[in-house]
Design a protein around this motif. Structure first.
Motif, PDB file in Angstrom:
ATOM      1  N   ARG A  76       0.822  -1.210   0.000  1.00  0.00           N
ATOM      2  CA  ARG A  76       0.000   0.000   0.000  1.00  0.00           C
ATOM      3  C   ARG A  76       0.861   1.266   0.000  1.00  0.00           C
ATOM      4  O   ARG A  76       0.528   2.246  -0.666  1.00  0.00           O
ATOM      5  N   TYR A  78       3.951   1.693  -1.212  1.00  0.00           N
ATOM      6  CA  TYR A  78       4.548   1.948  -2.537  1.00  0.00           C
ATOM      7  C   TYR A  78       3.507   2.529  -3.488  1.00  0.00           C
ATOM      8  O   TYR A  78       3.779   3.479  -4.235  1.00  0.00           O
ATOM      9  N   ALA A  79       2.301   1.950  -3.472  1.00  0.00           N
ATOM     10  CA  ALA A  79       1.248   2.432  -4.377  1.00  0.00           C
ATOM     11  C   ALA A  79       0.910   3.892  -4.058  1.00  0.00           C
ATOM     12  O   ALA A  79       0.790   4.733  -4.957  1.00  0.00           O
ATOM     13  N   LEU A  80       0.808   4.206  -2.752  1.00  0.00           N
ATOM     14  CA  LEU A  80       0.482   5.569  -2.328  1.00  0.00           C
ATOM     15  C   LEU A  80       1.580   6.552  -2.763  1.00  0.00           C
ATOM     16  O   LEU A  80       1.310   7.634  -3.276  1.00  0.00           O
ATOM     17  N   CYS A  81       2.836   6.134  -2.547  1.00  0.00           N
ATOM     18  CA  CYS A  81       3.972   6.991  -2.905  1.00  0.00           C
ATOM     19  C   CYS A  81       3.968   7.271  -4.405  1.00  0.00           C
ATOM     20  O   CYS A  81       4.203   8.407  -4.839  1.00  0.00           O
ATOM     21  N   GLU A  82       3.718   6.205  -5.196  1.00  0.00           N
ATOM     22  CA  GLU A  82       3.754   6.392  -6.650  1.00  0.00           C
ATOM     23  C   GLU A  82       2.616   7.308  -7.098  1.00  0.00           C
ATOM     24  O   GLU A  82       2.810   8.196  -7.916  1.00  0.00           O
ATOM     25  N   ARG A  83       1.437   7.102  -6.509  1.00  0.00           N
ATOM     26  CA  ARG A  83       0.274   7.892  -6.925  1.00  0.00           C
ATOM     27  C   ARG A  83       0.423   9.361  -6.539  1.00  0.00           C
ATOM     28  O   ARG A  83       0.009  10.238  -7.271  1.00  0.00           O
ATOM     29  N   HIS A  84       1.045   9.640  -5.398  1.00  0.00           N
ATOM     30  CA  HIS A  84       1.044  11.025  -4.901  1.00  0.00           C
ATOM     31  C   HIS A  84       2.437  11.669  -4.898  1.00  0.00           C
ATOM     32  O   HIS A  84       2.616  12.729  -4.300  1.00  0.00           O
ATOM     33  N   GLY A  85       3.396  11.016  -5.547  1.00  0.00           N
ATOM     34  CA  GLY A  85       4.724  11.621  -5.649  1.00  0.00           C
ATOM     35  C   GLY A  85       5.428  11.777  -4.310  1.00  0.00           C
ATOM     36  O   GLY A  85       6.187  12.729  -4.109  1.00  0.00           O
ATOM     37  N   HIS A 156       1.257  14.420   3.464  1.00  0.00           N
ATOM     38  CA  HIS A 156       0.206  13.932   2.555  1.00  0.00           C
ATOM     39  C   HIS A 156      -1.062  13.603   3.343  1.00  0.00           C
ATOM     40  O   HIS A 156      -2.158  14.056   2.995  1.00  0.00           O
TER      41      HIS A 156
END
Ligand SMILES: Cc1cc2nc3c(=O)[nH]c(=O)nc-3n(C[C@H](O)[C@H](O)[C@H](O)COP(=O)(O)OP(=O)(O)OC[C@H]3O[C@@H](n4cnc5c(N)ncnc54)[C@H](O)[C@@H]3O)c2cc1C
Length: 380
Positions: A76, A78-85, A156
């Protein structure tokens, strides 16, 4: 419970660390949320005094919250980091055996990780080609371990919560809590000593190092409930900039038998600086003592020199310390996180999050979901 307008807020979240902020971000789109933090800035206690590791979920007992939430939290985050920079790096980690006698322990770690659904790869003597600065006869490679800018993550969550209407009140300390009808009356004190009372429907206690004391405010006996916290400090030393770039990933030793922590390891920050630590030291007094004794340099130097080549004692400078809120005292068996909705104690809608030590940063997005499900805000 559905939102109820006779309360000032539907939910109060106590503590503006990464866990409280993640919880608030999850609840704010559905409920009127108040976040209370006692410092001037968010995340100033444990959430800014850690290794900033996105852990894979390797060492924890299968089926424990630490294992299951960490494995899910890893994906979760990694996905959050990728989605929100959100700045992060999937650097990976090597757990290194420095002598053949440690390979059995690597096999045990491999088996525990496999039971948790974490794939680790065996690396033989070619580990020296992967990481020429490392002294090892074999290693386990964890490709899903990484590092994250924990402050950017907290910012964030803060923005998501506030953009959805949450009120973030800082320099404000919870000093009392009473059950009232269908909710709670919370007594808050601001920095000037002014008191106020807010009526809320539900409460999330994400107060980190004081979570057991917050539970006591509402009448739970921490000792009887098994919520009493011990403070366990971990200190870090920084390696001088001449070591920058000498390793590409995190390097962990095989933990020595009977030790509480994972052994002094090499962590990287996003700027490529190398840090050593954290060690493990239970504090006799329960206070937030972050002073690092420079004399520990020798033991750190000795520990790291077992597996990292070419480190001189003068390369180490004092960095920082963090304190783990542990549910077990020295010599006691390891305990899992407590994530408990307290209806059974006559406190419906009160959720205690206690003993959220490592890997709490990695688990934050999943803890937030668990809390929302316990408060019936989202489906479990
Ligand atoms: C040395 C160390 C290394 C770690 N490394 C990692 C890692 O690499 N990866 C990982 O996943 N996890 C790691 N962790 C664990 C991680 O840092 C924590 O699990 C996480 O930060 C806990 O967040 P929190 O929000 O629960 O607590 P905190 O960040 O402590 O936040 C709790 C907040 O509650 C506030 N508060 C308390 N009482 C009151 C009150 N009465 N009124 C108002 N506010 C109050 C406090 O001021 C505090 O800001 C590490 C921890 C340590 C100590």
């Amino acid at each position: 419970m559905s939102p109820d307008s006779h309360h000032d807020y539907d939910v109060a979240v106590i503590g503006a660390g990464v866990v409280g902020l993640a919880v608030a971000a999850g609840l704010a789109p559905h409920r009127r949320v108040l976040i209370v933090g006692r410092h001037g800035r968010i995340g100033t206690e444990t959430s800014s005094r850690n290794s900033e590791g996105i852990h894979a979920g390797i060492y924890y007992p299968a089926g424990s919250l630490k294992a299951t939430l960490c494995v899910e939290g890893n994906r979760r985050l990694y996905a959050l980091c990728e989605r929100h920079g959100i700045p992060h790096a999937r650097v990976g980690k090597l757990i290194v055996a420095t002598q053949p006698g440690e390979i059995g322990e690597l096999a045990r770690i491999h088996a525990t990780a496999a039971a948790n659904g974490v794939d680790l790869t065996w690396v033989g003597p070619e580990v020296a080609e992967w990481e020429p600065a490392v002294k090892a006869v074999a290693a386990l490679w964890s490709p899903t371990t990484g590092i994250i800018d924990s402050h950017a993550l907290m910012r964030h969550y803060q923005h998501v919560a506030v953009d959805h209407g949450a009120d973030l009140v800082m320099r404000c300390t919870l000093i009392g809590a009473d059950r009232t009808g269908d909710g709670y009356a919370l007594r808050l004190q601001d920095a000037a000593g002014e008191m106020m009372t807010v009526q809320v429907g539900q409460v999330v206690n994400s107060a980190g190092l004081d979570a057991d004391r917050i539970a006591a405010l509402v009448g739970i006996d921490p000792k009887e409930a098994g919520y009493e916290l011990s403070y366990c400090r971990g200190v870090y030393f920084r390696l001088s900039s001449r070591h920058q770039g000498r390793v590409k990933c995190l390097i962990y030793p095989v933990p020595a038998p009977q030790t509480v922590g994972l052994g002094v390891h090499v962590t990287l920050d996003l700027a490529g600086q190398l840090r050593l630590g954290p060690d493990v030291e239970y504090l006799k007094e329960r206070r937030q003592d972050y002073l690092v004794d420079e004399r520990r340099r020798d033991s750190f130097h000795e520990a790291v020199s077992r597996y990292l080549i070419g480190v001189a004692p003068e390369d180490l400078t004092v960095d920082q310390a963090g304190i783990r809120p542990k549910l077990q005292g020295p010599g006691q068996p390891a305990r899992d996180f407590v994530i408990a909705e307290e209806s059974a104690r006559g406190l419906p809608g009160w959720v205690n999050l206690i003993g959220i030590e490592s890997p709490g940063l990695t688990c934050a997005p999943v803890i937030a979901d668990r809390v929302a499900a316990l408060l019936r805000v989202i489906e479990s």
